[in-house]
Design a protein around this motif. Structure first.
Motif, short mmCIF file in Angstrom:
data_model
loop_
_atom_site.label_atom_id
_atom_site.label_comp_id
_atom_site.label_asym_id
_atom_site.label_seq_id
_atom_site.Cartn_x
_atom_site.Cartn_y
_atom_site.Cartn_z
N PHE A 85 0.82 -1.21 0.00
CA PHE A 85 0.00 0.00 0.00
C PHE A 85 0.86 1.26 0.00
N LEU A 86 1.79 1.33 0.95
CA LEU A 86 2.61 2.54 1.04
C LEU A 86 3.65 2.62 -0.08
N GLY A 87 4.12 1.46 -0.53
CA GLY A 87 5.07 1.45 -1.65
C GLY A 87 4.44 1.97 -2.93
N LEU A 88 3.23 1.50 -3.24
CA LEU A 88 2.53 1.98 -4.43
C LEU A 88 2.20 3.47 -4.30
N ALA A 89 1.80 3.89 -3.09
CA ALA A 89 1.50 5.31 -2.87
C ALA A 89 2.73 6.17 -3.08
#
Length: 453
Positions: A444-448
């Motif tokens: 989630f945070l990597g894609l964001a």
């Protein structure tokens, strides 16, 4: 109808006992304990009482009943009461114990005390107990009782019946006699029900069942329980590698195994011992739980460390902090469902190398389909909530990744732990939660970070 009446009377006696305890009428308590309650009811009452009240009740139990009550207590509580007895008191209590029950009890004592107790027994009883003690308690050898009735195949049914009448009583759970050779090699079983309706002139060989497989002495207790369940057994013979009869296992011991396995699976999910005393002292309870809390704290720091890697992104997009728990929670639930299913399948012997591939493929597809479905639901809600289509697409992708990962890890992890002789029920949930948290936050945070940088 009789059983219902007896249970109602037992409940009434327990209520009367509670009222007598509250009023401090110890003579009445002793009278109810020793005159109206069965040993199993007394054991249940002891396990349901706080430590001080428990000690008081135990002191009121008649000496003649103590041995029977001990057999029904959990290991933790039984161990406490045993520690208060000396070798001679133990010897008096265990006089009428069966060899398997006595072995279970002795295994909770120091080696020096075990030897002292064995020295007080006669030669035959000591040999029987030592035979059971020589095997691990979680094997068929540890479960078996050496008190068996055997017959030869060449004698007549009439001779067998006359032989049985010479006994004052038969060993408990005797549904069949065991047929052996002169070298005590197992041959077959002679069901009592079949023997009673057979021609008295017929030989045991003509009447006995030879299609019954004996249980190897080294077989695990879980597999023994599976055999009893599969074939509806009441008792079964136990043999060594040479086929020589060593003893038998009865259904009452198998029920204990099934109950202990169920308790173990339930309590292990929380990192607790299956023999955990509900009313254990504060310090003892705190010490046992502290270790597991420490392990969970380490895994929480690992997940927090992953979140810390994306601190700048979270600062820029506040919605990420709001939505993060959704991704981790969904992955944790999905993984727990798969983990529980696989552990159960392993426990009942349904999972093997032949079907692991099919199971892995099924869980992958199930995780992917659930991921897509719930990704659409969550993405729609997130997009509407924050008026941002991109945040919806990102959380959708992260959900799909985490649910698929959770399904795969939930399937492979217990198999891997089992291959390393680690209890999946105890360690599986902690490792799985760590993996789903890390994968969920990373996705989630990597894609964001990629799309909002």
């Amino acid at each position: 109808m009789t059983d219902i009446l007896e249970k109602s009377q037992a409940r009434q006696r327990l209520r009367s006992l509670s009222e007598a305890l509250d009023s401090g009428a110890l003579k009445q308590v002793a009278r109810i304990l020793n005159g109206g309650l069965s040993p199993s009811d007394i054991a249940h009452l002891l396990e349901s009482s706080p430590p001080r009240q428990r000690a008081l009740l135990w002191n009121l139990v008649d000496k003649q009943l103590e041995g029977e009550v001990l057999q029904y207590l959990s290991d933790d509580i039984r161990g406490y009461f045993l520690s208060q007895l000396n070798a001679q008191e133990l010897a008096d209590i265990i006089e009428d114990f069966e060899s398997d029950d006595l072995a279970d009890l002795l295994q909770q004592l120091p080696d020096t005390v075990i030897q002292e107790v064995l020295d007080t027994m006669d030669e035959q009883d000591r040999q029987r107990v030592e035979e059971v003690l020589s095997y691990p308690e979680d094997t068929a050898g540890g479960l078996m009782n050496t008190d068996t009735i055997t017959v030869r195949p060449d004698i007549s049914i009439d001779v067998v019946l006359r032989y049985l009448r010479r006994h004052r009583n038969l060993p408990p759970m005797t549904d069949s006699l065991i047929v052996v050779s002169r070298r005590d090699e197992f041959i077959g079983m002679l069901p009592i029900t079949k023997m009673l309706v057979s021609n008295p002139a017929a030989t045991v060989r003509e009447v006995m069942d030879t299609d019954i497989e004996p249980i190897p002495v080294t077989l695990s207790d879980t597999k023994v329980a599976t055999l009893f369940e599969r074939y509806d057994l009441i008792s079964a013979p136990v043999v060594n590698d040479d086929g020589r009869l060593l003893g038998r296992i009865t259904i009452d011991d198998v029920v204990d195994v099934i109950r202990e396995d169920a308790d173990h699976s339930l309590m292990s999910m929380a990192g607790l011992d299956e023999d955990e005393d509900t009313f254990a002292p504060i310090w003892k309870t705190t010490r046992r739980r502290a270790v597991w809390l420490g392990i969970n704290l380490i895994t929480a720091f690992i997940a927090s460390g992953v979140i810390g890697l994306f601190e700048e992104t979270i600062t820029k997009v506040v919605a990420l902090a709001v939505l993060m728990p959704i991704v981790a929670s969904m992955g944790g639930i999905a993984g727990s469902q798969t983990l529980t299913l696989v552990i159960r399948g392993m426990a009942v012997g349904q999972i093997s190398g032949a079907n692991v591939g099919w199971l892995l493929n099924r869980e992958f597809l199930s995780g992917a389909l659930n991921g897509v479905f719930w990704a659409v639901v969550v993405a729609t809600a997130a997009s509407v909530w924050f008026q941002d289509l991109l945040i919806g697409a990102i959380i959708a992708a992260a959900l799909i990744i985490n649910l698929v990962a959770a399904a795969l890890v939930g399937t492979v992890l217990p198999l891997f732990l089992k291959s390393r002789n680690i209890d999946p029920a105890l360690a599986g949930s902690v490792i799985l939660t760590t993996v789903t948290d890390v994968v969920g936050f990373m996705a989630f945070l990597g894609l964001a970070t990629i799309f909002y940088a």
